[in-house]
Design an enzyme around this catalytic site. Structure first.
Site, PDB file in Angstrom:
ATOM      1  N   THR A 134      12.007 -14.257   9.405  1.00 29.65           N
ATOM      2  CA  THR A 134      11.600 -15.836  10.195  1.00 29.65           C
ATOM      3  C   THR A 134      13.171 -16.064  10.964  1.00 29.65           C
ATOM      4  OG1 THR A 134      12.019 -18.222  10.087  1.00 29.65           O
ATOM      5  CG2 THR A 134      13.149 -16.872   8.379  1.00 29.65           C
ATOM      6  N   ASP A 135      12.533 -16.513  12.431  1.00 24.15           N
ATOM      7  CA  ASP A 135      13.514 -16.529  13.260  1.00 24.15           C
ATOM      8  C   ASP A 135      14.680 -17.854  12.414  1.00 24.15           C
ATOM      9  OD1 ASP A 135      11.849 -19.653  13.034  1.00 24.15           O
ATOM     10  OD2 ASP A 135      11.971 -19.543  15.430  1.00 24.15           O
ATOM     11  N   GLU A 136      14.487 -18.401  11.540  1.00 27.18           N
ATOM     12  CA  GLU A 136      15.382 -19.331  10.764  1.00 27.18           C
ATOM     13  C   GLU A 136      17.226 -18.219  11.030  1.00 27.18           C
ATOM     14  OE1 GLU A 136      14.561 -22.358   8.182  1.00 27.18           O
ATOM     15  OE2 GLU A 136      12.792 -22.617   8.945  1.00 27.18           O
ATOM     16  N   TYR A 159      17.495 -21.351   2.091  1.00 23.23           N
ATOM     17  CA  TYR A 159      16.101 -20.154   2.280  1.00 23.23           C
ATOM     18  C   TYR A 159      16.762 -19.265   3.315  1.00 23.23           C
ATOM     19  CZ  TYR A 159      11.916 -19.131   5.385  1.00 23.23           C
ATOM     20  OH  TYR A 159      11.048 -18.461   5.755  1.00 23.23           O
ATOM     21  N   LYS A 163      17.098 -15.202   4.037  1.00 25.71           N
ATOM     22  CA  LYS A 163      16.094 -14.101   4.285  1.00 25.71           C
ATOM     23  C   LYS A 163      16.580 -13.366   5.492  1.00 25.71           C
ATOM     24  CE  LYS A 163      12.306 -14.029   5.036  1.00 25.71           C
ATOM     25  NZ  LYS A 163      10.773 -14.081   4.201  1.00 25.71           N
TER      26      LYS A 163
HETATM   27  P1  NAD Z   1       3.847 -19.702   0.979  1.00 23.30           P
HETATM   28  O1  NAD Z   1       5.327 -20.485   0.282  1.00 23.30           O
HETATM   29  O2  NAD Z   1       2.984 -20.392   1.656  1.00 23.30           O
HETATM   30  O3  NAD Z   1       3.065 -18.503   0.533  1.00 23.30           O
HETATM   31  C1  NAD Z   1       4.192 -17.449  -0.062  1.00 23.30           C
HETATM   32  C2  NAD Z   1       3.633 -16.648  -1.445  1.00 23.30           C
HETATM   33  O4  NAD Z   1       4.865 -15.465  -2.070  1.00 23.30           O
HETATM   34  C3  NAD Z   1       2.952 -17.676  -2.325  1.00 23.30           C
HETATM   35  O5  NAD Z   1       1.392 -16.914  -2.832  1.00 23.30           O
HETATM   36  C4  NAD Z   1       3.658 -17.109  -3.479  1.00 23.30           C
HETATM   37  O6  NAD Z   1       2.634 -17.343  -4.790  1.00 23.30           O
HETATM   38  C5  NAD Z   1       4.040 -15.663  -3.476  1.00 23.30           C
HETATM   39  N1  NAD Z   1       5.387 -15.766  -4.282  1.00 23.30           N
HETATM   40  C6  NAD Z   1       6.837 -16.294  -4.827  1.00 23.30           C
HETATM   41  N2  NAD Z   1       7.648 -15.514  -4.861  1.00 23.30           N
HETATM   42  C7  NAD Z   1       6.516 -14.528  -5.093  1.00 23.30           C
HETATM   43  C8  NAD Z   1       7.235 -13.122  -6.437  1.00 23.30           C
HETATM   44  N3  NAD Z   1       8.509 -13.160  -6.665  1.00 23.30           N
HETATM   45  N4  NAD Z   1       6.676 -12.104  -7.102  1.00 23.30           N
HETATM   46  C9  NAD Z   1       4.992 -12.640  -5.815  1.00 23.30           C
HETATM   47  N5  NAD Z   1       5.021 -13.199  -5.059  1.00 23.30           N
HETATM   48  C10 NAD Z   1       5.761 -13.799  -5.005  1.00 23.30           C
HETATM   49  O7  NAD Z   1       4.660 -18.846   2.330  1.00 23.30           O
HETATM   50  P2  NAD Z   1       4.234 -18.508   3.329  1.00 23.30           P
HETATM   51  O8  NAD Z   1       4.784 -19.276   4.887  1.00 23.30           O
HETATM   52  O9  NAD Z   1       3.092 -17.935   3.748  1.00 23.30           O
HETATM   53  O10 NAD Z   1       5.830 -18.037   4.277  1.00 23.30           O
HETATM   54  C11 NAD Z   1       4.928 -15.820   3.954  1.00 23.30           C
HETATM   55  C12 NAD Z   1       6.599 -15.860   4.544  1.00 23.30           C
HETATM   56  O11 NAD Z   1       6.284 -16.062   6.377  1.00 23.30           O
HETATM   57  C13 NAD Z   1       7.915 -15.951   3.705  1.00 23.30           C
HETATM   58  O12 NAD Z   1       8.656 -14.612   3.687  1.00 23.30           O
HETATM   59  C14 NAD Z   1       8.570 -16.738   4.790  1.00 23.30           C
HETATM   60  O13 NAD Z   1      10.061 -16.421   4.735  1.00 23.30           O
HETATM   61  C15 NAD Z   1       7.601 -15.931   5.951  1.00 23.30           C
HETATM   62  N6  NAD Z   1       7.907 -17.017   6.942  1.00 23.30           N
HETATM   63  C16 NAD Z   1       6.355 -17.935   6.612  1.00 23.30           C
HETATM   64  C17 NAD Z   1       6.493 -18.921   8.507  1.00 23.30           C
HETATM   65  C18 NAD Z   1       6.298 -20.359   8.203  1.00 23.30           C
HETATM   66  O14 NAD Z   1       5.766 -20.580   9.527  1.00 23.30           O
HETATM   67  N7  NAD Z   1       5.454 -20.202   6.548  1.00 23.30           N
HETATM   68  C19 NAD Z   1       7.093 -18.600   9.589  1.00 23.30           C
HETATM   69  C20 NAD Z   1       8.285 -17.205   9.665  1.00 23.30           C
HETATM   70  C21 NAD Z   1       8.377 -16.026   8.700  1.00 23.30           C
HETATM   71  O1  TDX Z   2       7.927 -34.300   5.472  1.00 22.76           O
HETATM   72  C1  TDX Z   2       8.445 -33.995   6.452  1.00 22.76           C
HETATM   73  N1  TDX Z   2       8.816 -34.351   7.376  1.00 22.76           N
HETATM   74  C2  TDX Z   2       9.690 -33.627   8.272  1.00 22.76           C
HETATM   75  O2  TDX Z   2      10.175 -34.636   9.719  1.00 22.76           O
HETATM   76  C3  TDX Z   2       8.594 -32.704   6.531  1.00 22.76           C
HETATM   77  C4  TDX Z   2       8.511 -31.809   5.421  1.00 22.76           C
HETATM   78  C5  TDX Z   2       8.967 -31.749   7.405  1.00 22.76           C
HETATM   79  N2  TDX Z   2      10.105 -32.291   8.373  1.00 22.76           N
HETATM   80  C6  TDX Z   2      10.324 -31.600   9.448  1.00 22.76           C
HETATM   81  C7  TDX Z   2      11.487 -31.123   9.544  1.00 22.76           C
HETATM   82  C8  TDX Z   2      11.146 -29.726  10.644  1.00 22.76           C
HETATM   83  O3  TDX Z   2      12.496 -30.020  11.446  1.00 22.76           O
HETATM   84  O4  TDX Z   2      10.189 -30.996  10.454  1.00 22.76           O
HETATM   85  C9  TDX Z   2      10.432 -29.433  10.579  1.00 22.76           C
HETATM   86  C10 TDX Z   2       8.914 -28.413  10.374  1.00 22.76           C
HETATM   87  O5  TDX Z   2       9.262 -28.853   8.622  1.00 22.76           O
HETATM   88  P1  TDX Z   2       8.685 -27.941   7.516  1.00 22.76           P
HETATM   89  O6  TDX Z   2       7.279 -27.693   8.197  1.00 22.76           O
HETATM   90  O7  TDX Z   2       8.968 -28.276   5.994  1.00 22.76           O
HETATM   91  O8  TDX Z   2       9.590 -26.221   8.792  1.00 22.76           O
HETATM   92  P2  TDX Z   2      11.029 -25.430   9.118  1.00 22.76           P
HETATM   93  O9  TDX Z   2      12.006 -26.164   8.154  1.00 22.76           O
HETATM   94  O10 TDX Z   2      10.864 -25.526  10.379  1.00 22.76           O
HETATM   95  O11 TDX Z   2      10.611 -23.781   7.711  1.00 22.76           O
HETATM   96  C11 TDX Z   2       9.352 -23.574   8.124  1.00 22.76           C
HETATM   97  O12 TDX Z   2       9.058 -22.411   9.277  1.00 22.76           O
HETATM   98  C12 TDX Z   2       9.862 -21.674   9.274  1.00 22.76           C
HETATM   99  C13 TDX Z   2       8.755 -22.733   7.464  1.00 22.76           C
HETATM  100  O13 TDX Z   2       8.803 -23.941   6.019  1.00 22.76           O
HETATM  101  C14 TDX Z   2       9.823 -21.356   6.794  1.00 22.76           C
HETATM  102  O14 TDX Z   2       9.149 -20.785   5.756  1.00 22.76           O
HETATM  103  C15 TDX Z   2      10.039 -20.847   7.633  1.00 22.76           C
HETATM  104  O15 TDX Z   2      10.651 -19.534   7.827  1.00 22.76           O
END
Ligand code: NAD
Ligand code: TDX
Length: 349
Positions: A134-136, A159, A163
């Site tokens: 992730t970019d985080e 988190y 990562k």
């Molecule tokens: P998500 O929380 O929707 O899904 C995570 C999945 O992993 C779930 O299906 C969960 O059951 C499974 N899981 C959790 N712990 C596990 C374990 N110990 N063993 C096997 N499976 C397990 O997450 P997402 O948003 O789909 O993110 C997927 C990946 O992408 C993550 O690695 C996250 O850090 C990365 N990522 C997400 C975003 C975003 O915006 N959502 C952005 C950048 C990177």
């Molecule tokens: O209720 C809310 N109100 C609010 O203002 C929530 C849930 C979030 N926020 C803000 C926090 C953040 O600035 O919105 C922005 C986005 O929040 P999230 O959806 O929780 O995402 P973020 O924390 O940016 O992280 C997401 O992007 C990077 C994913 O959850 C991560 O897994 C990924 O790595």
């Protein structure tokens, strides 16, 4: 036929990736390992339930015996690790599980892959371990500039720190053992099957249910939004053609403040679904602890080396996304029942 071990393939991005790959290729087999935590949902995979090229295994990426068994049973070419605890707010409350799954789980996968793929004088032909990061991990930006692959890691939340820890372990397997690895670092995704604890699906769900729309702090934090299918396309390209040992940033130059996102969703629902939904639902709430101010990606490297570009503009993607949730209200009802609802109520009520 290429065999992928995809982990976390029942979650948001993982399930989109599985669906994308099986639609695009007939010569791809996917072993989908997912623990099915609150964030994993087999309903996401119903379209590939009957597909013989998709094999679902419920289990934990930290389970050495199970993962070793998968490498013994299947001739795995690629590992794509999506499995993670992914929600920043949860990591602030319960950091341990983030260290376990995100760091130790990654190490277990690396180690099992190494045991299966390492040969006396190198590595099995054509294999690859890919880490979805992730970019985080780069921390937070000021008003100008972008995250580059060379930006030093400076994570803040449990988190993003977990990562970053995982990324360093992946790098260690390359630097130490010359293991063929790649890493992608992506900005915020949005699209179908996104769990409604995250901002965009939470807003859609709350609008449809006339609930308050919680905005953390002043609402001016900035995220760089990418439609999930564009992310899946990038991962496919990097796994196949990315240079071993390299990191690729993936983002779409779609920066928006959180309040802009909230107003966009409210306006769409107001105009197209329910005129009684208005900005009066917006509720400014306490800020997230350690809230990163701005994320922004410069995706020049993946564009130049692999020809990737984001196909979906934010204007198109957000409408597709809201429409998907409208067409799939049952999915939302299923995932918001039970444990998640209790968690949400505890946070905001
Ligand atoms: P998500 O929380 O929707 O899904 C995570 C999945 O992993 C779930 O299906 C969960 O059951 C499974 N899981 C959790 N712990 C596990 C374990 N110990 N063993 C096997 N499976 C397990 O997450 P997402 O948003 O789909 O993110 C997927 C990946 O992408 C993550 O690695 C996250 O850090 C990365 N990522 C997400 C975003 C975003 O915006 N959502 C952005 C950048 C990177
Ligand atoms: O209720 C809310 N109100 C609010 O203002 C929530 C849930 C979030 N926020 C803000 C926090 C953040 O600035 O919105 C922005 C986005 O929040 P999230 O959806 O929780 O995402 P973020 O924390 O940016 O992280 C997401 O992007 C990077 C994913 O959850 C991560 O897994 C990924 O790595």
């Amino acid at each position: 036929m290429k065999t992928y071990l995809v982990t976390g393939g029942a979650g948001f991005i993982g399930s989109n990736f599985v669906l994308y790959m099986l639609k695009k290729y007939n010569d791809v087999k996917i072993i989908n390992l997912d623990k099915l935590t609150y964030a994993g949902n087999l309903e996401n995979l119903k379209d590939v339930q009957e597909n013989p090229n998709h094999i679902f295994v419920q289990g934990d990426i930290c389970d050495k015996e199970l993962v070793t068994g998968l490498f013994e049973k299947y001739d795995i070419d690629y590992v794509v690790n999506f499995a993670a605890e992914s929600h920043v707010d949860r990591s602030i409350k319960e950091p341990e599980i983030f260290a376990n799954t995100n760091v130790l789980g990654t190490v277990n996968l690396l180690n099992c892959a190494k045991n299966a793929w390492e040969r006396e004088n190198g590595w099995k032909e054509g294999v690859r371990y890919h880490q979805v990061s992730t970019d985080e991990v780069y921390g937070s930006l000021g008003e100008t500039g972008y995250f580059m692959e060379t930006t030093p890691l400076d994570p803040h939340s449990p988190y993003s720190s977990s990562k970053a820890g995982a990324d360093f372990m992946v790098k260690a397997y390359f630097d130490t053992y010359n293991m063929p690895v790649t890493i992608t670092r992506c900005s915020n995704n949005y699209g179908p099957y996104h769990f409604p604890e995250k901002l965009i699906p939470l807003l859609i769900n709350n609008c449809l249910n006339h609930k308050d729309l919680p905005v953390y702090g002043d609402g001016l934090n900035i995220r760089d939004w990418l439609y999930v299918e564009d992310h899946c396309k990038a991962i496919d390209m990097v796994v196949r053609d990315g240079r071993v040992g390299e990191v690729y940033n993936v983002g779409g130059h779609n920066e928006r403040t959180n309040i802009q996102i909230v107003k966009t969703v409210v306006a769409y629902v107001h105009d197209n679904v329910d005129a009684s939904v208005t900005e009066e639902l917006i509720k400014y709430v306490e800020d997230r602890k350690g809230h990163d101010r701005r994320y922004g990606i410069a995706p020049d490297k993946i564009k130049e080396e692999l020809g990737w570009y984001p196909e979906t503009t934010f204007e198109v993607g957000i409408v597709k996304t809201i429409q998907w949730y409208l067409d799939n209200r049952q999915w939302m009802e299923h995932v918001t029942s039970g444990e998640y609802q209790n968690y949400y109520d505890k946070m905001y009520n």
